[in-house]
Scaffold this motif. Structure first.
Motif, PDB file in Angstrom:
ATOM      1  N   TRP A  14       0.824  -1.207   0.000  1.00 19.69           N
ATOM      2  CA  TRP A  14       0.000   0.000   0.000  1.00 19.69           C
ATOM      3  C   TRP A  14       0.858   1.258   0.000  1.00 19.69           C
ATOM      4  CZ3 TRP A  14      -0.243   4.081   3.326  1.00 19.69           C
ATOM      5  CH2 TRP A  14       0.389   3.929   4.554  1.00 19.69           C
ATOM      6  N   ILE A  82      -2.886  -7.228  -6.556  1.00 18.80           N
ATOM      7  CA  ILE A  82      -2.985  -7.447  -5.111  1.00 18.80           C
ATOM      8  C   ILE A  82      -2.414  -8.794  -4.673  1.00 18.80           C
ATOM      9  CG2 ILE A  82      -4.935  -5.886  -4.787  1.00 18.80           C
ATOM     10  CD1 ILE A  82      -6.769  -8.368  -4.835  1.00 18.80           C
ATOM     11  N   THR A  85      -0.239  -9.120  -1.442  1.00 15.32           N
ATOM     12  CA  THR A  85      -0.292  -7.913  -0.608  1.00 15.32           C
ATOM     13  C   THR A  85      -1.721  -7.535  -0.237  1.00 15.32           C
ATOM     14  OG1 THR A  85      -0.207  -6.482  -2.563  1.00 15.32           O
ATOM     15  CG2 THR A  85       1.886  -6.987  -1.470  1.00 15.32           C
ATOM     16  N   GLY A  86      -2.702  -8.026  -0.948  1.00 12.94           N
ATOM     17  CA  GLY A  86      -4.096  -7.753  -0.609  1.00 12.94           C
ATOM     18  C   GLY A  86      -4.525  -8.586   0.585  1.00 12.94           C
ATOM     19  N   ARG A 123      -0.426  -1.482   7.774  1.00  6.51           N
ATOM     20  CA  ARG A 123      -1.418  -1.838   6.759  1.00  6.51           C
ATOM     21  C   ARG A 123      -2.017  -0.547   6.234  1.00  6.51           C
ATOM     22  NH1 ARG A 123      -4.769  -6.799   9.576  1.00  6.51           N
ATOM     23  NH2 ARG A 123      -3.008  -8.221   9.658  1.00  6.51           N
ATOM     24  N   ARG A 147      -9.805  -1.723  -0.279  1.00 10.80           N
ATOM     25  CA  ARG A 147      -9.138  -2.934   0.203  1.00 10.80           C
ATOM     26  C   ARG A 147      -8.142  -2.573   1.310  1.00 10.80           C
ATOM     27  NH1 ARG A 147      -9.958  -6.386  -4.454  1.00 10.80           N
ATOM     28  NH2 ARG A 147     -10.053  -5.150  -6.357  1.00 10.80           N
ATOM     29  N   MET A 149      -4.465  -3.496   2.474  1.00  9.36           N
ATOM     30  CA  MET A 149      -3.275  -4.070   1.866  1.00  9.36           C
ATOM     31  C   MET A 149      -2.097  -4.015   2.832  1.00  9.36           C
ATOM     32  SD  MET A 149      -3.609  -2.661  -2.050  1.00  9.36           S
ATOM     33  CE  MET A 149      -2.206  -3.623  -2.614  1.00  9.36           C
ATOM     34  N   LYS A 150      -1.202  -4.965   2.675  1.00 13.73           N
ATOM     35  CA  LYS A 150       0.018  -5.004   3.481  1.00 13.73           C
ATOM     36  C   LYS A 150       0.893  -3.788   3.193  1.00 13.73           C
ATOM     37  CE  LYS A 150       0.816 -10.001   3.611  1.00 13.73           C
ATOM     38  NZ  LYS A 150       1.759 -11.059   3.181  1.00 13.73           N
TER      39      LYS A 150
END
Length: 154
Positions: A14, A82, A85-86, A123, A147, A149-150
């Motif tokens: 992200w 994603i 990472t999503g 996050r 979303r 994400m990481k």
């Protein structure tokens, strides 16, 4: 895996994204098989999708596919964005702009519209404005997923 070797097929974190970043997916042609499998799996057995003979009085002429199938394929086309990472899909508004037919080839054009850190840190929340576009350049569906994400340091 060696420490300096990069992993292919991994989506961005992200904190690598900025408002205004743009992405385009690969294309995908929607086939008769896609339609039949999706209708049978989802039980969307409306005659608009299942009756190829008696089309008189149907709202739309041609072999139309459900917008739910178009949306599902769009999400699949965006998976590389994603992958890895999503973390969670939180919300989206969805707007069907035009019909999509068997034989149409779609791709997704995606613009990042929101990026911010979550309250827990490490996050982030990422919202994109996604347009599903057919082979004629027409937007057939638009949606804006939010979303989790990481982050890079997760």
């Amino acid at each position: 895996m060696e420490k300096d070797m990069k992993l292919l097929g991994m989506g961005p974190f992200w904190d690598d994204l900025s408002v205004g970043d743009r992405f385009r997916s690969a294309g995908r042609t929607l086939t008769e098989t896609d339609l039949v499998n999706f209708v049978n799996l989802s039980w969307l057995t409306e005659e608009l999708f299942t009756n190829t003979e008696d089309r008189e009085g149907m709202a739309i002429a041609g072999r139309i596919v459900p917008a739910a199938l178009v949306y599902s394929c769009a999400e699949g086309l965006l998976l590389p964005m994603i992958q890895g990472t999503g973390l969670a899909f939180l919300h989206a508004s969805l707007d069907v702009k035009a019909p999509t037919f068997v034989g149409d080839t779609i791709h997704v054009e995606c613009t990042v519209s929101e990026v911010r850190e979550t309250s827990k840190g490490k996050r982030g929340l990422v919202r994109t404005e996604n347009r599903v576009v057919n082979q004629n350049g027409e937007t057939v569906l638009a949606y804006n997923p939010l979303r989790i994400m990481k982050g890079r340091d997760s």
